[in-house]
Design a protein around this motif. Structure first.
Motif, mmCIF file in Angstrom:
data_model
loop_
_atom_site.group_PDB
_atom_site.id
_atom_site.type_symbol
_atom_site.label_atom_id
_atom_site.label_comp_id
_atom_site.label_asym_id
_atom_site.label_seq_id
_atom_site.Cartn_x
_atom_site.Cartn_y
_atom_site.Cartn_z
ATOM 1 N N THR A 223 0.838 -1.199 0.000
ATOM 2 C CA THR A 223 0.000 0.000 0.000
ATOM 3 C C THR A 223 0.882 1.261 0.000
ATOM 4 O OG1 THR A 223 -0.127 -0.248 2.410
ATOM 5 C CG2 THR A 223 -1.998 -1.047 1.151
ATOM 6 N N HIS A 224 0.266 2.391 -0.284
ATOM 7 C CA HIS A 224 1.008 3.649 -0.396
ATOM 8 C C HIS A 224 1.325 4.229 0.980
ATOM 9 C CE1 HIS A 224 1.542 7.986 -1.087
ATOM 10 N NE2 HIS A 224 1.968 7.657 -2.289
ATOM 11 N N ASN A 225 0.330 4.217 1.833
ATOM 12 C CA ASN A 225 0.464 4.637 3.236
ATOM 13 C C ASN A 225 0.539 6.143 3.491
ATOM 14 O OD1 ASN A 225 0.446 2.036 4.580
ATOM 15 N ND2 ASN A 225 2.350 1.658 3.482
ATOM 16 N N ASP A 226 0.411 6.947 2.448
ATOM 17 C CA ASP A 226 0.443 8.411 2.645
ATOM 18 C C ASP A 226 -0.398 9.038 1.534
ATOM 19 O OD1 ASP A 226 1.048 10.961 3.426
ATOM 20 O OD2 ASP A 226 3.197 10.837 2.987
ATOM 21 N N THR A 227 -1.687 8.681 1.530
ATOM 22 C CA THR A 227 -2.536 9.002 0.373
ATOM 23 C C THR A 227 -3.214 10.371 0.475
ATOM 24 O OG1 THR A 227 -4.243 7.741 1.502
ATOM 25 C CG2 THR A 227 -3.018 6.597 -0.224
ATOM 26 N N LYS A 228 -2.447 11.361 0.831
ATOM 27 C CA LYS A 228 -2.979 12.734 0.852
ATOM 28 C C LYS A 228 -3.260 13.187 -0.566
ATOM 29 C CE LYS A 228 -0.305 15.719 3.223
ATOM 30 N NZ LYS A 228 0.767 16.185 4.157
ATOM 31 N N LEU A 229 -4.224 14.074 -0.666
ATOM 32 C CA LEU A 229 -4.568 14.641 -1.966
ATOM 33 C C LEU A 229 -3.341 15.263 -2.652
ATOM 34 C CD1 LEU A 229 -6.932 15.468 -3.844
ATOM 35 C CD2 LEU A 229 -7.172 17.518 -2.443
ATOM 36 N N ASN A 230 -2.435 15.848 -1.839
ATOM 37 C CA ASN A 230 -1.267 16.477 -2.477
ATOM 38 C C ASN A 230 -0.156 15.484 -2.794
ATOM 39 O OD1 ASN A 230 0.010 16.119 -0.032
ATOM 40 N ND2 ASN A 230 0.016 18.284 0.539
ATOM 41 N N ASN A 231 -0.473 14.198 -2.686
ATOM 42 C CA ASN A 231 0.480 13.184 -3.139
ATOM 43 C C ASN A 231 0.013 12.557 -4.442
ATOM 44 O OD1 ASN A 231 2.457 13.527 -1.235
ATOM 45 N ND2 ASN A 231 1.462 12.197 0.258
ATOM 46 N N ILE A 232 -0.736 13.345 -5.184
ATOM 47 C CA ILE A 232 -1.195 12.880 -6.488
ATOM 48 C C ILE A 232 -1.144 14.065 -7.448
ATOM 49 C CG2 ILE A 232 -3.687 13.327 -6.272
ATOM 50 C CD1 ILE A 232 -3.851 10.307 -7.110
ATOM 51 N N LEU A 233 -0.722 13.809 -8.668
ATOM 52 C CA LEU A 233 -0.702 14.881 -9.662
ATOM 53 C C LEU A 233 -1.888 14.680 -10.596
ATOM 54 C CD1 LEU A 233 3.146 14.945 -10.466
ATOM 55 C CD2 LEU A 233 1.863 16.371 -8.838
ATOM 56 N N ILE A 234 -2.656 15.753 -10.775
ATOM 57 C CA ILE A 234 -3.859 15.702 -11.603
ATOM 58 C C ILE A 234 -3.533 16.276 -12.988
ATOM 59 C CG2 ILE A 234 -6.248 16.511 -11.847
ATOM 60 C CD1 ILE A 234 -6.173 14.889 -9.339
ATOM 61 N N ASP A 235 -3.850 15.520 -14.003
ATOM 62 C CA ASP A 235 -3.605 15.946 -15.383
ATOM 63 C C ASP A 235 -4.514 17.133 -15.716
ATOM 64 O OD1 ASP A 235 -3.574 16.165 -18.211
ATOM 65 O OD2 ASP A 235 -2.957 14.064 -18.361
ATOM 66 N N ARG A 236 -3.891 18.234 -16.156
ATOM 67 C CA ARG A 236 -4.678 19.435 -16.463
ATOM 68 C C ARG A 236 -5.659 19.224 -17.592
ATOM 69 N NH1 ARG A 236 -0.030 23.855 -15.939
ATOM 70 N NH2 ARG A 236 0.050 23.661 -13.685
ATOM 71 N N LYS A 237 -5.293 18.371 -18.540
ATOM 72 C CA LYS A 237 -6.175 18.195 -19.708
ATOM 73 C C LYS A 237 -7.370 17.307 -19.384
ATOM 74 C CE LYS A 237 -2.752 18.853 -23.336
ATOM 75 N NZ LYS A 237 -1.481 18.277 -22.839
ATOM 76 N N THR A 238 -7.122 16.211 -18.686
ATOM 77 C CA THR A 238 -8.204 15.235 -18.478
ATOM 78 C C THR A 238 -8.872 15.370 -17.115
ATOM 79 O OG1 THR A 238 -6.689 13.642 -17.506
ATOM 80 C CG2 THR A 238 -6.947 13.554 -19.915
ATOM 81 N N GLY A 239 -8.207 16.029 -16.169
ATOM 82 C CA GLY A 239 -8.749 16.120 -14.802
ATOM 83 C C GLY A 239 -8.615 14.805 -14.047
ATOM 84 N N GLU A 240 -7.874 13.850 -14.606
ATOM 85 C CA GLU A 240 -7.686 12.560 -13.917
ATOM 86 C C GLU A 240 -6.391 12.573 -13.109
ATOM 87 O OE1 GLU A 240 -9.649 9.845 -13.561
ATOM 88 O OE2 GLU A 240 -11.179 10.994 -14.632
ATOM 89 N N GLY A 241 -6.340 11.733 -12.096
ATOM 90 C CA GLY A 241 -5.120 11.595 -11.296
ATOM 91 C C GLY A 241 -4.120 10.813 -12.130
ATOM 92 N N ILE A 242 -3.130 11.514 -12.658
ATOM 93 C CA ILE A 242 -2.247 10.826 -13.620
ATOM 94 C C ILE A 242 -1.067 10.139 -12.946
ATOM 95 C CG2 ILE A 242 -0.881 12.911 -14.203
ATOM 96 C CD1 ILE A 242 -1.091 11.623 -17.159
ATOM 97 N N CYS A 243 -0.584 10.719 -11.829
ATOM 98 C CA CYS A 243 0.606 10.120 -11.216
ATOM 99 C C CYS A 243 0.530 10.171 -9.692
ATOM 100 C CB CYS A 243 1.851 10.865 -11.711
ATOM 101 S SG CYS A 243 3.379 10.137 -11.106
ATOM 102 N N VAL A 244 0.652 9.008 -9.081
ATOM 103 C CA VAL A 244 0.729 8.939 -7.617
ATOM 104 C C VAL A 244 2.195 9.188 -7.249
ATOM 105 C CG1 VAL A 244 0.499 7.436 -5.606
ATOM 106 C CG2 VAL A 244 -1.215 7.349 -7.430
ATOM 107 N N ILE A 245 2.437 10.164 -6.386
ATOM 108 C CA ILE A 245 3.817 10.509 -6.022
ATOM 109 C C ILE A 245 4.072 10.194 -4.541
ATOM 110 C CG2 ILE A 245 4.007 12.271 -7.840
ATOM 111 C CD1 ILE A 245 3.622 14.391 -5.608
ATOM 112 N N ASP A 246 5.205 10.644 -4.029
ATOM 113 C CA ASP A 246 5.559 10.428 -2.626
ATOM 114 C C ASP A 246 5.488 8.939 -2.259
ATOM 115 O OD1 ASP A 246 6.336 10.934 -0.076
ATOM 116 O OD2 ASP A 246 4.841 12.480 0.323
#
Ligand code: ADP
Ligand code: GN1
Ligand code: MG
Length: 373
Positions: A223-246
């Motif tokens: 599991t990721h264990n730190d699933t804050k909203l700011n640990n995801i990058l949202i694609d500006r074009k599609t509005g989808e969560g494109i990359c899980v970071i951290d």
């Protein structure tokens, strides 16, 4: 070579940047993002023609990560695994997962003169990172974190190091809190009597998930264990969560905690350190939005029992995080980055207010999950 702009007092950055070979002229580095743990900088390079190229440079927190080399081994393994999966699905691994830029001598990271580990990554452009979101964006983040869970199902968990031992062992967090409280080395307990009482009266709760794990009711997954909203990058074009970071805490853990930590941070309309508690409230509408998205992304990979425990995930991650903020305050604010005195106390208070709200609405939280099971 041009004059590089480096933030004051950060001479070490010069040393670190020197370890990398940049194809364009290095312009400078600025502090970046709202993370509480790592030292994150945005590095700017100017090509002869065209716009600046950006990179993310991160110094790993030694307070949080005792074995950064093991963490980086996990990072390489996980991002490599994602890369393969993304390629098979016809995606773009340079946008959909993190990647590392090698140092001049071909290493995945640089260790500075003080022993601190640094990594350099391409900046994933045309994305946004949010501290709070519209319901649509929140649902998109939920789908992405659910999919993250789904995609890691086949990952060889035994190859992963535990980057922070007992990270979401809430019983252990409670025990550590008690220890720091007993020591009270800075004589700060007197300032937070009510908060301490709040934690002490929830000792039993701290065992709920750990007990379910011991009894084999909840499976250990990656599991990721730190699933804050700011640990995801949202694609500006599609509005989808494109990359899980951290990915620093991606390791064996409980799926309910990944669900729960997102709810803790995102299912409300306040800052994590909001001082006016009348503005702090759990939003069950956003909780429903997230539940729908998470279960869609997880694509049936969760067991019946995991689904039943999701509301506990939310309650426990919120309680645990509050305990951690309070512990850090009592201990002298060494773990979480703080920007002003008492910030960890304000953070703990928001968490405890949210816990209270969740306790009051616990039946409804279960009903929501049942709707999407
Ligand atoms: P921390 O552990 O301190 O939270 P993160 O890895 O989450 O560190 O990074 C902090 C912030 O930096 C993120 O919230 C995001 O805004 C930004 N960030 C990190 N990596 C990238 C990247 N590759 N591209 C764009 N932004 C990034
Ligand atoms: C930290 O690294 P960041 O800011 O995404 C912390 C989380 C806490 C969170 C509280 C490695 O997350 O566990 O829930 O702050 N990360 C680590 O906002 O301790
Ligand atoms: Mg982060």
């Amino acid at each position: 070579m041009c004059q590089i702009h480096i933030p004051e007092g950060k001479g070490i950055l010069k040393e670190v940047l020197g370890a990398y070979l940049f194809p364009q002229t290095l312009v400078g580095a600025v502090r970046y993002g709202q993370g509480h743990i790592n030292d994150t900088y945005c590095v700017l390079c100017q090509p002869q023609e065209g716009d600046c190229v950006r990179f993310i440079l991160q110094g790993l927190s030694s307070a949080a990560f005792p074995k950064p080399e093991e963490l980086m081994e996990n990072f390489v393994g996980i991002t490599g695994y994602f890369r393969e999966k993304i390629l098979t699905q016809g995606g773009d691994p340079l946008r959909e997962t993190l990647s590392l830029i090698k140092t001049r001598d071909g290493k995945d990271y640089y260790t500075d003169a003080n022993g601190k580990v640094w990594r350099l990554m391409p900046f994933i452009e045309d994305t946004d990172c949010f501290q709070s979101a519209t319901p649509e964006l929140f649902e998109a983040s939920a789908r992405a974190f659910g999919r993250f869970q789904y995609m890691l199902q086949g990952y060889p968990a035994h190859t992963l190091h535990e980057t922070i031992p007992k990270f979401h062992d809430t019983e252990d967090r409670f025990a550590k809190f008690l220890k720091v409280l007993e020591e009270d080395k800075l004589d700060r307990a007197k300032n937070v009597r009510e908060e301490i009482q709040f934690v002490l009266s929830r000792r039993q709760d701290c065992s709920v998930a750990m007990e379910a794990l011991r009894q084999g009711k909840l499976p250990l997954r990656v599991t990721h264990n730190d699933t804050k909203l700011n640990n995801i990058l949202i694609d500006r074009k599609t509005g989808e969560g494109i990359c899980v970071i951290d990915l620093d805490t991606t390791m064996p853990g409980l799926s309910i905690n990944d669900f729960g930590d997102s709810i803790r941070f995102g299912a409300n309309h306040c800052r994590e350190d909001e001082q006016d508690l009348t503005k702090v409230a759990f939003d069950i509408g956003l909780y429903e939005t997230y539940t729908r998205g998470f279960l869609e992304g997880a694509q049936g990979s969760l067991t019946q029992t995991e689904l039943e425990y999701l509301p506990w995930g939310a309650r426990l991650m919120t309680l645990e995080c509050g305990i951690r903020f309070l512990t850090d305050y009592l201990d002298g604010d060494h773990y979480f980055h703080t920007h002003y005195p008492f910030q960890n106390v304000y953070r703990a208070r928001t968490q405890f207010k949210l816990v209270r709200d969740m306790e009051e609405q616990f039946d409804q939280m279960h009903q929501v999950v049942r709707k999407y099971m």
